[in-house]
Motif scaffolding. Structure first.
Motif, mmCIF file in Angstrom:
data_model
loop_
_atom_site.group_PDB
_atom_site.id
_atom_site.type_symbol
_atom_site.label_atom_id
_atom_site.label_comp_id
_atom_site.label_asym_id
_atom_site.label_seq_id
_atom_site.Cartn_x
_atom_site.Cartn_y
_atom_site.Cartn_z
ATOM 1 N N GLU A 75 0.834 -1.204 0.000
ATOM 2 C CA GLU A 75 0.000 0.000 0.000
ATOM 3 C C GLU A 75 0.872 1.260 0.000
ATOM 4 O O GLU A 75 0.573 2.235 -0.700
ATOM 5 C CB GLU A 75 -0.919 0.002 1.213
ATOM 6 N N GLN A 76 1.961 1.251 0.743
ATOM 7 C CA GLN A 76 2.858 2.414 0.766
ATOM 8 C C GLN A 76 3.579 2.575 -0.573
ATOM 9 O O GLN A 76 3.795 3.699 -1.035
ATOM 10 C CB GLN A 76 3.865 2.281 1.903
ATOM 11 N N ILE A 77 3.945 1.464 -1.197
ATOM 12 C CA ILE A 77 4.592 1.522 -2.514
ATOM 13 C C ILE A 77 3.629 2.141 -3.531
ATOM 14 O O ILE A 77 4.018 2.999 -4.329
ATOM 15 C CB ILE A 77 5.058 0.122 -2.954
ATOM 16 N N ILE A 78 2.377 1.731 -3.486
ATOM 17 C CA ILE A 78 1.363 2.301 -4.375
ATOM 18 C C ILE A 78 1.221 3.801 -4.115
ATOM 19 O O ILE A 78 1.148 4.600 -5.058
ATOM 20 C CB ILE A 78 0.017 1.558 -4.225
ATOM 21 N N SER A 79 1.191 4.200 -2.849
ATOM 22 C CA SER A 79 1.115 5.629 -2.511
ATOM 23 C C SER A 79 2.306 6.391 -3.082
ATOM 24 O O SER A 79 2.147 7.500 -3.596
ATOM 25 C CB SER A 79 1.075 5.825 -0.992
ATOM 26 N N ASN A 80 3.469 5.793 -3.011
ATOM 27 C CA ASN A 80 4.663 6.444 -3.558
ATOM 28 C C ASN A 80 4.517 6.658 -5.058
ATOM 29 O O ASN A 80 4.851 7.726 -5.573
ATOM 30 C CB ASN A 80 5.913 5.618 -3.267
ATOM 31 N N PHE A 81 4.042 5.658 -5.762
ATOM 32 C CA PHE A 81 3.898 5.755 -7.214
ATOM 33 C C PHE A 81 2.767 6.688 -7.644
ATOM 34 O O PHE A 81 2.773 7.181 -8.763
ATOM 35 C CB PHE A 81 3.707 4.382 -7.849
ATOM 36 N N THR A 82 1.799 6.921 -6.764
ATOM 37 C CA THR A 82 0.687 7.796 -7.127
ATOM 38 C C THR A 82 0.913 9.234 -6.677
ATOM 39 O O THR A 82 -0.017 10.035 -6.680
ATOM 40 C CB THR A 82 -0.644 7.263 -6.562
ATOM 41 N N GLY A 83 2.133 9.543 -6.295
ATOM 42 C CA GLY A 83 2.467 10.925 -5.960
ATOM 43 C C GLY A 83 2.226 11.331 -4.531
ATOM 44 O O GLY A 83 2.224 12.511 -4.207
ATOM 45 N N HIS A 84 2.005 10.377 -3.654
ATOM 46 C CA HIS A 84 1.814 10.647 -2.228
ATOM 47 C C HIS A 84 2.874 9.889 -1.431
ATOM 48 O O HIS A 84 2.567 8.916 -0.738
ATOM 49 C CB HIS A 84 0.416 10.223 -1.782
ATOM 50 N N PRO A 85 4.146 10.316 -1.539
ATOM 51 C CA PRO A 85 5.222 9.549 -0.918
ATOM 52 C C PRO A 85 5.124 9.502 0.607
ATOM 53 O O PRO A 85 4.683 10.454 1.239
ATOM 54 C CB PRO A 85 6.488 10.281 -1.365
ATOM 55 N N VAL A 86 5.509 8.370 1.139
ATOM 56 C CA VAL A 86 5.555 8.168 2.587
ATOM 57 C C VAL A 86 6.964 8.506 3.067
ATOM 58 O O VAL A 86 7.879 8.695 2.274
ATOM 59 C CB VAL A 86 5.192 6.712 2.954
ATOM 60 N N SER A 87 7.130 8.554 4.365
ATOM 61 C CA SER A 87 8.455 8.800 4.922
ATOM 62 C C SER A 87 9.361 7.604 4.620
ATOM 63 O O SER A 87 8.953 6.451 4.793
ATOM 64 C CB SER A 87 8.365 8.998 6.435
ATOM 65 N N PRO A 88 10.598 7.835 4.203
ATOM 66 C CA PRO A 88 11.498 6.730 3.887
ATOM 67 C C PRO A 88 12.178 6.109 5.117
ATOM 68 O O PRO A 88 12.764 5.036 5.018
ATOM 69 C CB PRO A 88 12.544 7.378 2.977
ATOM 70 N N ILE A 89 12.076 6.763 6.258
ATOM 71 C CA ILE A 89 12.815 6.314 7.450
ATOM 72 C C ILE A 89 12.333 4.946 7.932
ATOM 73 O O ILE A 89 13.131 4.034 8.152
ATOM 74 C CB ILE A 89 12.704 7.353 8.588
ATOM 75 N N GLN A 90 11.045 4.795 8.133
ATOM 76 C CA GLN A 90 10.521 3.550 8.697
ATOM 77 C C GLN A 90 10.802 2.340 7.802
ATOM 78 O O GLN A 90 11.277 1.315 8.291
ATOM 79 C CB GLN A 90 9.025 3.700 8.996
ATOM 80 N N PRO A 91 10.551 2.407 6.493
ATOM 81 C CA PRO A 91 10.808 1.224 5.672
ATOM 82 C C PRO A 91 12.283 0.831 5.605
ATOM 83 O O PRO A 91 12.600 -0.358 5.593
ATOM 84 C CB PRO A 91 10.265 1.576 4.296
ATOM 85 N N ILE A 92 13.202 1.802 5.579
ATOM 86 C CA ILE A 92 14.615 1.419 5.520
ATOM 87 C C ILE A 92 15.068 0.840 6.859
ATOM 88 O O ILE A 92 15.868 -0.098 6.892
ATOM 89 C CB ILE A 92 15.521 2.586 5.038
ATOM 90 N N CYS A 93 14.533 1.366 7.958
ATOM 91 C CA CYS A 93 14.852 0.787 9.271
ATOM 92 C C CYS A 93 14.301 -0.636 9.375
ATOM 93 O O CYS A 93 14.971 -1.532 9.899
ATOM 94 C CB CYS A 93 14.296 1.656 10.393
ATOM 95 N N ALA A 94 13.101 -0.851 8.853
ATOM 96 C CA ALA A 94 12.517 -2.197 8.856
ATOM 97 C C ALA A 94 13.343 -3.145 7.997
ATOM 98 O O ALA A 94 13.548 -4.311 8.364
ATOM 99 C CB ALA A 94 11.077 -2.155 8.360
ATOM 100 N N ALA A 95 13.841 -2.664 6.857
ATOM 101 C CA ALA A 95 14.661 -3.506 5.978
ATOM 102 C C ALA A 95 15.971 -3.899 6.670
ATOM 103 O O ALA A 95 16.401 -5.055 6.581
ATOM 104 C CB ALA A 95 14.954 -2.780 4.666
#
Length: 92
Positions: free
Chosen positions: A31-51
């Motif tokens: 869902e966050q990836i879709i938001s990023n592609f539709t022009g509503h980017p999420v914060s990058p901090i949480q996903p990179i920390c999770a990775a």
């Protein structure tokens, strides 16, 4: 059923349930990836920390003398979805 067998069954049940819950958590990044592609980017901090967290758990599970497959399987998608979410923040 002996007490030890009962305990082992409970441990396996909790492990399987935790693995499924972890997979669902990482799949929710779609869902966050879709938001990023539709022009509503999420914060990058949480996903990179999770990775990074998922990567550490996968390495831990892999390095154990008896590989911890539930830990590896549960966290491997976290590496992929976390990095993918992080990257798509910047290429929307």
């Amino acid at each position: 059923m002996k007490e030890a067998n009962k305990r082992l069954l409970h441990v396996k049940l909790v492990g399987n349930t935790a693995t499924i819950a972890c997979l669902i958590m990482y799949i929710s990044y779609i869902e966050q990836i879709i938001s990023n592609f539709t022009g509503h980017p999420v914060s990058p901090i949480q996903p990179i920390c999770a990775a990074i967290n998922a990567l550490l758990w996968v390495v831990y599970g892999w390095l154990k003398p008896d590989k911890d497959w539930p830990v590896i399987i549960a966290n491997f998608p976290g590496i992929i979805f976390g990095v993918l979410t992080f990257v798509t923040v910047f290429i929307h």
